[in-house]
Design a protein around this motif. Structure first.
Motif, PDB file in Angstrom:
ATOM      1  N   GLU A 263      35.559  25.730 -42.243  1.00  0.00           N
ATOM      2  CA  GLU A 263      34.696  24.856 -43.033  1.00  0.00           C
ATOM      3  C   GLU A 263      34.572  25.436 -44.427  1.00  0.00           C
ATOM      4  O   GLU A 263      34.032  26.520 -44.601  1.00  0.00           O
ATOM      5  CB  GLU A 263      33.322  24.745 -42.383  1.00  0.00           C
ATOM      6  CG  GLU A 263      33.368  24.043 -41.053  1.00  0.00           C
ATOM      7  CD  GLU A 263      32.220  24.454 -40.150  1.00  0.00           C
ATOM      8  OE1 GLU A 263      31.267  25.085 -40.648  1.00  0.00           O
ATOM      9  OE2 GLU A 263      32.287  24.133 -38.956  1.00  0.00           O
TER      10      GLU A 263
ATOM     11  N   GLY B  72      33.152  26.310 -47.775  1.00  0.00           N
ATOM     12  CA  GLY B  72      31.807  26.397 -48.332  1.00  0.00           C
ATOM     13  C   GLY B  72      30.716  26.243 -47.287  1.00  0.00           C
ATOM     14  O   GLY B  72      29.552  26.046 -47.627  1.00  0.00           O
TER      15      GLY B  72
ATOM     16  N   TRP C   1      30.114  23.851 -45.275  1.00  0.00           N
ATOM     17  CA  TRP C   1      29.682  22.486 -44.974  1.00  0.00           C
ATOM     18  C   TRP C   1      30.408  22.004 -43.738  1.00  0.00           C
ATOM     19  O   TRP C   1      31.616  22.102 -43.655  1.00  0.00           O
ATOM     20  CB  TRP C   1      29.985  21.542 -46.131  1.00  0.00           C
ATOM     21  CG  TRP C   1      29.201  21.852 -47.358  1.00  0.00           C
ATOM     22  CD1 TRP C   1      29.506  22.773 -48.306  1.00  0.00           C
ATOM     23  CD2 TRP C   1      27.974  21.265 -47.750  1.00  0.00           C
ATOM     24  NE1 TRP C   1      28.537  22.777 -49.272  1.00  0.00           N
ATOM     25  CE2 TRP C   1      27.593  21.868 -48.959  1.00  0.00           C
ATOM     26  CE3 TRP C   1      27.155  20.273 -47.192  1.00  0.00           C
ATOM     27  CZ2 TRP C   1      26.417  21.523 -49.619  1.00  0.00           C
ATOM     28  CZ3 TRP C   1      26.003  19.923 -47.854  1.00  0.00           C
ATOM     29  CH2 TRP C   1      25.634  20.548 -49.056  1.00  0.00           C
ATOM     30  N   GLN C   2      29.626  21.439 -42.825  1.00  0.00           N
ATOM     31  CA  GLN C   2      30.257  21.039 -41.576  1.00  0.00           C
ATOM     32  C   GLN C   2      31.092  19.784 -41.766  1.00  0.00           C
ATOM     33  O   GLN C   2      30.660  18.857 -42.432  1.00  0.00           O
ATOM     34  CB  GLN C   2      29.168  20.737 -40.560  1.00  0.00           C
ATOM     35  CG  GLN C   2      29.032  21.842 -39.561  1.00  0.00           C
ATOM     36  CD  GLN C   2      28.015  21.503 -38.525  1.00  0.00           C
ATOM     37  OE1 GLN C   2      27.621  20.348 -38.351  1.00  0.00           O
ATOM     38  NE2 GLN C   2      27.578  22.502 -37.820  1.00  0.00           N
TER      39      GLN C   2
ATOM     40  N   TRP D 282      31.403  16.052 -43.178  1.00  0.00           N
ATOM     41  CA  TRP D 282      30.836  15.912 -44.522  1.00  0.00           C
ATOM     42  C   TRP D 282      31.522  16.846 -45.506  1.00  0.00           C
ATOM     43  O   TRP D 282      31.820  16.466 -46.617  1.00  0.00           O
ATOM     44  CB  TRP D 282      29.325  16.158 -44.489  1.00  0.00           C
ATOM     45  CG  TRP D 282      28.662  15.088 -43.696  1.00  0.00           C
ATOM     46  CD1 TRP D 282      28.372  13.829 -44.131  1.00  0.00           C
ATOM     47  CD2 TRP D 282      28.261  15.138 -42.340  1.00  0.00           C
ATOM     48  NE1 TRP D 282      27.835  13.103 -43.108  1.00  0.00           N
ATOM     49  CE2 TRP D 282      27.734  13.854 -42.006  1.00  0.00           C
ATOM     50  CE3 TRP D 282      28.305  16.132 -41.353  1.00  0.00           C
ATOM     51  CZ2 TRP D 282      27.254  13.566 -40.729  1.00  0.00           C
ATOM     52  CZ3 TRP D 282      27.822  15.838 -40.105  1.00  0.00           C
ATOM     53  CH2 TRP D 282      27.300  14.581 -39.802  1.00  0.00           C
ATOM     54  N   GLY D 283      31.713  18.062 -45.078  1.00  0.00           N
ATOM     55  CA  GLY D 283      32.386  19.013 -45.956  1.00  0.00           C
ATOM     56  C   GLY D 283      33.892  18.897 -45.812  1.00  0.00           C
ATOM     57  O   GLY D 283      34.391  18.162 -44.965  1.00  0.00           O
TER      58      GLY D 283
ATOM     59  N   GLU E 244      37.322  20.174 -44.627  1.00  0.00           N
ATOM     60  CA  GLU E 244      37.720  21.016 -43.499  1.00  0.00           C
ATOM     61  C   GLU E 244      39.181  21.426 -43.662  1.00  0.00           C
ATOM     62  O   GLU E 244      40.010  20.605 -44.047  1.00  0.00           O
ATOM     63  CB  GLU E 244      37.558  20.212 -42.206  1.00  0.00           C
ATOM     64  CG  GLU E 244      37.945  20.970 -40.966  1.00  0.00           C
ATOM     65  CD  GLU E 244      38.091  20.050 -39.772  1.00  0.00           C
ATOM     66  OE1 GLU E 244      38.234  18.839 -39.963  1.00  0.00           O
ATOM     67  OE2 GLU E 244      38.080  20.578 -38.652  1.00  0.00           O
TER      68      GLU E 244
ATOM     69  N   ASN F  24      37.449  12.696 -43.662  1.00  0.00           N
ATOM     70  CA  ASN F  24      38.015  13.704 -42.776  1.00  0.00           C
ATOM     71  C   ASN F  24      39.037  13.063 -41.846  1.00  0.00           C
ATOM     72  O   ASN F  24      38.769  12.031 -41.228  1.00  0.00           O
ATOM     73  CB  ASN F  24      36.880  14.326 -41.965  1.00  0.00           C
ATOM     74  CG  ASN F  24      37.367  15.460 -41.131  1.00  0.00           C
ATOM     75  OD1 ASN F  24      38.033  15.226 -40.131  1.00  0.00           O
ATOM     76  ND2 ASN F  24      37.071  16.667 -41.524  1.00  0.00           N
TER      77      ASN F  24
END
Lengths: 457, 126
Positions: free
Chosen positions: A25, A27, A29-30, A33-34, A36, A156
């Motif tokens: 992940e 930074g 962020w999961q 949302w973040g 990957e 994603n």
């Protein structure tokens, strides 16, 4: 730097083969949302190819650019080379559809600049044309990603693949698919979108060609596989959309037209650039079969073609270093003057044809098996016929290099320096090694293909 | 229907005219202009997509309940930067092409290249 990434990708491949998908992940962020970074067997395989080739090619870079690039631009060359490598590796590791676009532009922009570094003024023109085509392709991908985001609200890839089936029957998703496929096909130079490739390969500095021919189109093939199999899903790509017929036809036409064009080329770099387009045709045909064996053949050929083309183009870089050009009528008697370099070109050429004991044979064998398993023997026959065309264009080089007398005033030409021979022959021996001991390449390609079809071994 | 999709009609129009300019014009600078229009249309597309009816700017404040989707804005900011880099690189290539060929017209450059090949053949035959 490059050898470091090579080591890392070997370790990554080992880890992915034993323990499954890795996810990072960015930074903290999961996903979804973040951003990957996601590495499965397919990514790890392509990562290995790209980093291995770039490392080997870099060994020869120092000597080669001495002759082809001004002294004060050497630093720039390495910066751009590493940027381009970063972009390609980024495309492969990221699990985020928009991030693909960003990395695509990072690698493309540095590639345009690298191509423009060629000594010939036509390099500028080739680079400009590639820039226009490449930007259109990348923007198409951007439009496609936007349309997908509009329908699903996610970027994603993993998440997209779960949400797309709900809305798969809408016109927006059809359009998104079409835009992405055309954009990627521009990048991978699928016939008839290949116009930018021959000149870009021919007039770029030799080292750039060797690196680029072996990696850039392979990364685009990876993107194609990733989008069709992982994001849109197998049934959508091949049942709802007429991808199979389309790619089978374009792949076959591409093989023939490009091979025939290759026969008529006088510049050897042009010749092998057209042959690259033909080889991409083979990968696309394997891809369009849409069975595990077909996809295995494609991935194997990605690996094998990277090995043979980088060996050939590196050998051509050595010829360029000694002769200053790679016109066919300057090759007279080169088989005696530069025996080791020419031998590498010949072996690479045999591999392109698909001689047993070389890597080319292995991937063609899998391709034919896959075609025959589907009962498509006419296509299999065409593929075998196309090999004859490859024999013709490779033979033209052999004939000039081995059976013509060297010109008298050219007696000073001698074997390429050690710094060339070591990487060239490393790749050439790899051509044999993976042609005889296919455990590594086949196993990984098969495992990647199976995981894409959702089969767990 | 028509007014509701006004933005998208504009996007499609700009996209098509941009692509047309790239294909139809021989002048290298004009091609780049076309390319920029084409890219810009995609930016507008993303921004229209993010707009929420009655929403304000995506900032954190007590009295704001509805706001536009910030993600496409962030994405397009990145894409704009990429676009600028592309245009800058393209223009600098044009400068170099002008220096090398003395022209920025596609057909003249093509002609010079063909001439160059033909000359080489003549030299060889002599």
């Amino acid at each position: 730097m490059s050898s470091l990434t090579f080591l890392i990708s070997i370790l990554l491949l080992q880890q992915v083969m034993t323990s499954g998908v890795l996810s990072y992940e960015l930074g903290g962020w999961q996903p979804p949302w973040g951003i990957e970074y996601r590495i499965d067997k397919l990514n790890a395989f392509v990562l290995l190819i790209v980093s291995a080739i770039s490392t080997t090619v870099l060994f020869a870079a120092q000597t080669s650019i001495e002759k082809e690039i001004d002294k004060n631009k050497h630093t720039l060359f390495y910066v751009l080379y590493l940027l381009s490598l970063t972009g390609m590796l980024g495309i492969v590791v990221t699990g985020d559809a928009f991030n693909v676009f960003v990395f695509l532009e990072v690698s493309s922009l540095s590639t345009y600049a690298l191509i423009a570094m060629g000594k010939d003024r036509r390099a500028l023109w080739a680079s400009y044309q590639y820039l226009v085509m490449g930007t259109i392709g990348a923007t198409f991908i951007l439009i496609g990603v936007g349309l997908m985001y509009q329908m699903t609200g996610t970027l994603n890839m993993q998440d997209l693949s779960q949400r797309l089936p709900e809305v798969a029957q809408t016109r927006t998703v059809f359009t998104a698919f079409a835009f992405i496929i055309v954009g990627v096909c521009l990048k991978l130079a699928l016939f008839p979108l290949h116009q930018w490739l021959p000149n870009a390969y021919a007039y770029a500095p030799s080292i750039v060609t060797a690196f680029f021919a072996a990696t850039a189109t392979k990364v685009a093939i990876y993107l194609l596989v990733r989008f069709t199999f992982s994001v849109f899903g197998l049934s959508f790509s091949f049942t709802t959309m007429p991808l199979q017929t389309l790619f089978m036809a374009l792949g076959l036409i591409g093989i023939f037209i490009a091979s025939i064009s290759a026969i008529y080329q006088k510049n050897i770099k042009h010749l092998f650039a057209y042959s690259s387009i033909a080889q991409i045709g083979y990968m696309i045909v394997g891809f369009s079969i849409s069975t595990v064996t077909g996809l295995t053949a494609t991935l194997l050929h990605v690996f094998n073609h990277a090995l043979m083309k980088s060996a050939i183009f590196l050998a051509l870089a050595a010829v360029m270093y000694r002769l200053g050009n790679v016109q066919l009528n300057n090759f007279h008697g080169l088989g005696r003057q530069m025996p080791l370099t020419m031998a590498a070109i010949v072996i690479g050429g045999l591999s392109l044809i698909g001689m047993p004991l070389t890597v080319g044979f292995v991937s063609k064998w899998y391709l034919l098996t896959a075609l025959l398993a589907q009962g498509w023997w006419p296509v299999a026959v065409l593929i075998l016929l196309a090999a004859i065309l490859a024999v013709i264009y490779v033979w033209r080089i052999i004939e000039v290099a081995y059976f013509k007398e060297p010109p008298v005033n050219n007696a000073a030409v001698k074997e390429a320096p050690m710094l060339f021979l070591v990487p060239i022959w490393t790749l050439t021996i790899a051509n044999f090694y993976f042609g005889i001991d296919t455990r590594l390449s086949v196993q990984v390609a098969q495992a990647a293909a199976q995981s894409l079809f959702g089969i767990t071994p | 229907m028509l007014t509701g999709l006004f933005n998208y009609w504009i996007v499609v129009m700009l996209m098509m005219s941009g692509l047309y300019v790239v294909i139809a014009h021989g002048n290298l600078i004009k091609k780049i202009v076309g390319l920029t229009i084409f890219q810009t249309s995609v930016f507008i597309f993303y921004i229209s997509m993010a707009k929420v009816d009655g929403g304000t700017a995506p900032i954190l404040a007590d009295d704001i309940m509805h706001y536009s989707n910030p993600l496409p804005h962030a994405l397009i900011l990145t894409a704009i930067v990429v676009g600028i880099a592309t245009v800058a690189l393209a223009l600098s290539l044009v400068v170099r092409i002008k220096a090398a060929y003395g022209s920025i017209e596609e057909d003249e450059i093509q002609q010079q290249d063909n001439q160059f090949e033909a000359d080489k053949k003549v030299r060889k035959e002599e």
